[in-house]
Design a protein around this motif. Structure first.
Motif, PDB file in Angstrom:
ATOM      1  N   VAL A 187       0.845  -1.190   0.000  1.00  0.00           N
ATOM      2  CA  VAL A 187       0.000   0.000   0.000  1.00  0.00           C
ATOM      3  C   VAL A 187       0.880   1.240   0.000  1.00  0.00           C
ATOM      4  CG1 VAL A 187      -1.705   1.322   1.313  1.00  0.00           C
ATOM      5  CG2 VAL A 187      -1.869  -1.165   1.217  1.00  0.00           C
ATOM      6  N   VAL A 188       0.531   2.195  -0.855  1.00  0.00           N
ATOM      7  CA  VAL A 188       1.252   3.465  -0.898  1.00  0.00           C
ATOM      8  C   VAL A 188       0.704   4.398   0.182  1.00  0.00           C
ATOM      9  CG1 VAL A 188       1.707   5.551  -2.245  1.00  0.00           C
ATOM     10  CG2 VAL A 188       1.836   3.298  -3.338  1.00  0.00           C
ATOM     11  N   VAL A 189       1.612   4.943   0.964  1.00  0.00           N
ATOM     12  CA  VAL A 189       1.258   5.944   1.972  1.00  0.00           C
ATOM     13  C   VAL A 189       1.966   7.237   1.596  1.00  0.00           C
ATOM     14  CG1 VAL A 189       1.533   6.624   4.387  1.00  0.00           C
ATOM     15  CG2 VAL A 189       0.858   4.282   3.806  1.00  0.00           C
ATOM     16  N   PRO A 190       1.237   8.342   1.494  1.00  0.00           N
ATOM     17  CA  PRO A 190       1.862   9.597   1.062  1.00  0.00           C
ATOM     18  C   PRO A 190       2.815  10.158   2.104  1.00  0.00           C
ATOM     19  CG  PRO A 190      -0.391   9.994   1.786  1.00  0.00           C
ATOM     20  CD  PRO A 190      -0.204   8.501   1.768  1.00  0.00           C
ATOM     21  N   GLY A 191       3.938  10.687   1.627  1.00  0.00           N
ATOM     22  CA  GLY A 191       4.932  11.273   2.523  1.00  0.00           C
ATOM     23  C   GLY A 191       5.762  10.211   3.203  1.00  0.00           C
ATOM     24  N   ASP A 192       6.198  10.516   4.424  1.00  0.00           N
ATOM     25  CA  ASP A 192       7.050   9.570   5.155  1.00  0.00           C
ATOM     26  C   ASP A 192       6.274   8.794   6.206  1.00  0.00           C
ATOM     27  OD1 ASP A 192       6.565  11.471   7.060  1.00  0.00           O
ATOM     28  OD2 ASP A 192       8.665  12.036   7.375  1.00  0.00           O
ATOM     29  N   GLY A 193       4.933   8.912   6.184  1.00  0.00           N
ATOM     30  CA  GLY A 193       4.100   8.162   7.120  1.00  0.00           C
ATOM     31  C   GLY A 193       3.852   8.848   8.438  1.00  0.00           C
ATOM     32  N   VAL A 249       4.195  -1.395   3.625  1.00  0.00           N
ATOM     33  CA  VAL A 249       3.909   0.026   3.426  1.00  0.00           C
ATOM     34  C   VAL A 249       5.005   0.639   2.570  1.00  0.00           C
ATOM     35  CG1 VAL A 249       3.551   2.244   4.556  1.00  0.00           C
ATOM     36  CG2 VAL A 249       2.732   0.144   5.648  1.00  0.00           C
ATOM     37  N   ALA A 250       4.582   1.318   1.491  1.00  0.00           N
ATOM     38  CA  ALA A 250       5.529   1.993   0.601  1.00  0.00           C
ATOM     39  C   ALA A 250       5.314   3.495   0.731  1.00  0.00           C
ATOM     40  CB  ALA A 250       5.310   1.548  -0.839  1.00  0.00           C
ATOM     41  N   TYR A 251       6.286   4.179   1.337  1.00  0.00           N
ATOM     42  CA  TYR A 251       6.167   5.619   1.521  1.00  0.00           C
ATOM     43  C   TYR A 251       6.615   6.339   0.257  1.00  0.00           C
ATOM     44  CZ  TYR A 251       5.661   4.270   6.383  1.00  0.00           C
ATOM     45  OH  TYR A 251       5.216   3.692   7.549  1.00  0.00           O
ATOM     46  N   ALA A 252       5.799   7.290  -0.187  1.00  0.00           N
ATOM     47  CA  ALA A 252       6.080   7.989  -1.442  1.00  0.00           C
ATOM     48  C   ALA A 252       5.983   9.492  -1.243  1.00  0.00           C
ATOM     49  CB  ALA A 252       5.103   7.542  -2.527  1.00  0.00           C
ATOM     50  N   GLY A 253       7.065  10.179  -1.584  1.00  0.00           N
ATOM     51  CA  GLY A 253       7.081  11.628  -1.509  1.00  0.00           C
ATOM     52  C   GLY A 253       6.580  12.261  -2.792  1.00  0.00           C
ATOM     53  N   PRO A 254       6.612  13.587  -2.866  1.00  0.00           N
ATOM     54  CA  PRO A 254       6.099  14.294  -4.055  1.00  0.00           C
ATOM     55  C   PRO A 254       6.739  13.837  -5.360  1.00  0.00           C
ATOM     56  CG  PRO A 254       6.481  15.827  -2.257  1.00  0.00           C
ATOM     57  CD  PRO A 254       7.049  14.519  -1.815  1.00  0.00           C
ATOM     58  N   ASN A 255       8.026  13.570  -5.380  1.00  0.00           N
ATOM     59  CA  ASN A 255       8.693  13.169  -6.622  1.00  0.00           C
ATOM     60  C   ASN A 255       8.197  11.819  -7.117  1.00  0.00           C
ATOM     61  OD1 ASN A 255      10.209  15.515  -6.605  1.00  0.00           O
ATOM     62  ND2 ASN A 255      11.954  14.577  -5.567  1.00  0.00           N
ATOM     63  N   GLU A 256       8.067  10.855  -6.201  1.00  0.00           N
ATOM     64  CA  GLU A 256       7.595   9.531  -6.592  1.00  0.00           C
ATOM     65  C   GLU A 256       6.126   9.576  -7.028  1.00  0.00           C
ATOM     66  OE1 GLU A 256      11.101   9.356  -4.230  1.00  0.00           O
ATOM     67  OE2 GLU A 256       9.119  10.073  -3.592  1.00  0.00           O
ATOM     68  N   LEU A 257       5.336  10.364  -6.329  1.00  0.00           N
ATOM     69  CA  LEU A 257       3.917  10.471  -6.667  1.00  0.00           C
ATOM     70  C   LEU A 257       3.720  11.143  -8.018  1.00  0.00           C
ATOM     71  CD1 LEU A 257       2.413  11.527  -3.212  1.00  0.00           C
ATOM     72  CD2 LEU A 257       2.313   9.275  -4.297  1.00  0.00           C
ATOM     73  N   ALA A 258       4.624  12.050  -8.372  1.00  0.00           N
ATOM     74  CA  ALA A 258       4.498  12.766  -9.648  1.00  0.00           C
ATOM     75  C   ALA A 258       4.548  11.819 -10.838  1.00  0.00           C
ATOM     76  CB  ALA A 258       5.606  13.808  -9.763  1.00  0.00           C
ATOM     77  N   GLU A 321       0.032   1.561  -8.445  1.00  0.00           N
ATOM     78  CA  GLU A 321       1.027   0.609  -8.939  1.00  0.00           C
ATOM     79  C   GLU A 321       2.127   1.297  -9.746  1.00  0.00           C
ATOM     80  OE1 GLU A 321      -1.406  -2.229 -10.954  1.00  0.00           O
ATOM     81  OE2 GLU A 321      -1.767  -3.425  -9.125  1.00  0.00           O
ATOM     82  N   ARG A 322       1.791   2.394 -10.416  1.00  0.00           N
ATOM     83  CA  ARG A 322       2.834   3.150 -11.124  1.00  0.00           C
ATOM     84  C   ARG A 322       3.824   3.732 -10.115  1.00  0.00           C
ATOM     85  NH1 ARG A 322      -1.410   5.189 -14.390  1.00  0.00           N
ATOM     86  NH2 ARG A 322      -1.183   7.318 -13.591  1.00  0.00           N
ATOM     87  N   VAL A 323       3.294   4.201  -9.006  1.00  0.00           N
ATOM     88  CA  VAL A 323       4.172   4.737  -7.960  1.00  0.00           C
ATOM     89  C   VAL A 323       5.019   3.614  -7.370  1.00  0.00           C
ATOM     90  CG1 VAL A 323       4.236   5.863  -5.705  1.00  0.00           C
ATOM     91  CG2 VAL A 323       2.571   6.615  -7.431  1.00  0.00           C
ATOM     92  N   LEU A 324       4.425   2.481  -7.133  1.00  0.00           N
ATOM     93  CA  LEU A 324       5.175   1.338  -6.605  1.00  0.00           C
ATOM     94  C   LEU A 324       6.304   0.936  -7.536  1.00  0.00           C
ATOM     95  CD1 LEU A 324       2.236  -0.828  -5.209  1.00  0.00           C
ATOM     96  CD2 LEU A 324       3.930   0.433  -3.869  1.00  0.00           C
ATOM     97  N   GLY A 325       6.018   1.021  -8.846  1.00  0.00           N
ATOM     98  CA  GLY A 325       7.048   0.694  -9.829  1.00  0.00           C
ATOM     99  C   GLY A 325       8.233   1.647  -9.738  1.00  0.00           C
TER     100      GLY A 325
END
Length: 330
Positions: A187-193, A249-258, A321-325
């Protein structure tokens, strides 16, 4: 003689829990609403129904006359005028309790305290608006209407919850996260959690309303909130425990989410600045929050029985899933 409670609203989310709370406490309960939604208490002999639009003063006065309530709980006052009219119509009841909101606070503080943190200002235009942007100002102006009524001798009080979760939550904001954890291994969680948005269980809002009606002081506002305020990452772990599953848990910041044209705020219940309500004031009245293992067990059970997924409230699984990739390549 049994006390009577009139619940303005009462068939959907917070109102539904409130009806159950007052029934369990031995009250005779009447639900006041327009009848636009299915009434879960239609076959309940101990719950009466008074049909009407709460924005019509004449209907409220008729309900006041026929029901003659001891307590009025106002679940559906969305404009300051609603509160001013209700506190006039029900000026002689033992307690009128208005459901306000943590959004009524107009300053970012950690925590937000009832008697210290400033409220939102509310313009005349905002007072009659229906937009999400004016919600906090409208609720704050409703608080001020409660305070003014108390100065005139009405036993009026306000309860301020943050975002509410639990069974029958038609907003589906929390359902998004339950669905994600229940159906996916990652699961993608925005930011650092560490994002923190204080939540509150619906049943605890209901018990808070009853405690304030019975023990609160006129002209006072009371925050309600979970006893522990988990960060967004912690919520995922708590849900995994409640769902008896494991999730990465996959933490994603602004760059990864973009990479999927996403922003942090596209995820439900993400808030850039921490939102935490101090609840010591209502605890002094004898109110206590329910532990998370109990609140989440009930929430998960009802979620699985419902057809709610919350998926429209956040990014699609394809975008996730694109973010996970992207994260896998880092």
């Amino acid at each position: 003689m049994t006390d009577t409670a009139l619940i303005l609203g009462g068939t959907r989310f917070i109102g539904r829990h409130t009806v159950e709370e007052f029934l369990d406490a031995g009250y005779e309960v009447t639900v006041f609403n327009r009848g636009n939604h299915e009434n879960p208490f239609a076959d309940h002999d101990d719950v009466a129904h008074f049909e009407g639009d709460r924005t019509e003063e004449g209907k409220l006065r008729l309900a006041a006359e026929r029901v003659d309530p001891d307590v009025v709980i106002d679940c559906v006052a969305y404009h300051p005028k609603d509160v001013r009219v209700a506190t006039d119509v029900f000026a002689d009841v033992d307690a009128y309790v208005y459901i306000s909101s943590g959004a009524s606070y107009g300053a970012e503080r950690v925590p937000k305290r009832e008697d210290e943190t400033p409220l939102c200002e509310c313009t005349a235009e905002q007072a009659t608006d229906d937009s999400a942007e004016s919600y906090g100002p409208r609720k704050a102006e409703g608080d001020r209407a409660v305070f003014a009524a108390a100065e005139d001798g009405v036993n009026a009080m306000a309860v301020r919850p943050p975002v509410v979760y639990g069974p029958h939550d038609y907003t589906e904001r929390f359902d998004y996260w339950v669905d994600r954890v229940d159906n996916h291994d990652e699961v993608v969680v925005p930011g650092d959690g560490t994002n923190l948005w204080h939540l509150v269980y619906a049943g605890d809002v209901a018990s808070g309303l009853r405690v304030v009606a019975e023990e609160g002081e006129a002209g006072e506002a009371y925050n309600v909130g979970d006893g522990h305020a988990p960060t967004r990452g912690e919520w995922v772990d708590l849900l995994a425990d409640a769902l008896d599953t494991e999730v990465e848990v996959a933490y994603a910041g602004p760059n990864e989410l973009a990479a999927a044209d996403l922003e942090l705020t596209d995820f439900p219940l993400y808030r850039e600045y921490p939102h935490l309500l101090e609840t010591a004031k209502i605890r002094r009245l004898g109110w206590e929050p329910t532990p998370h293992d109990e609140t989440l067990a009930a929430t998960v059970e009802e979620h699985r029985e419902s057809d709610r997924t919350g998926r429209e409230n956040g990014p699609s699984r394809e975008a996730e899933e694109r973010v996970l990739g992207v994260l896998e390549t880092l």
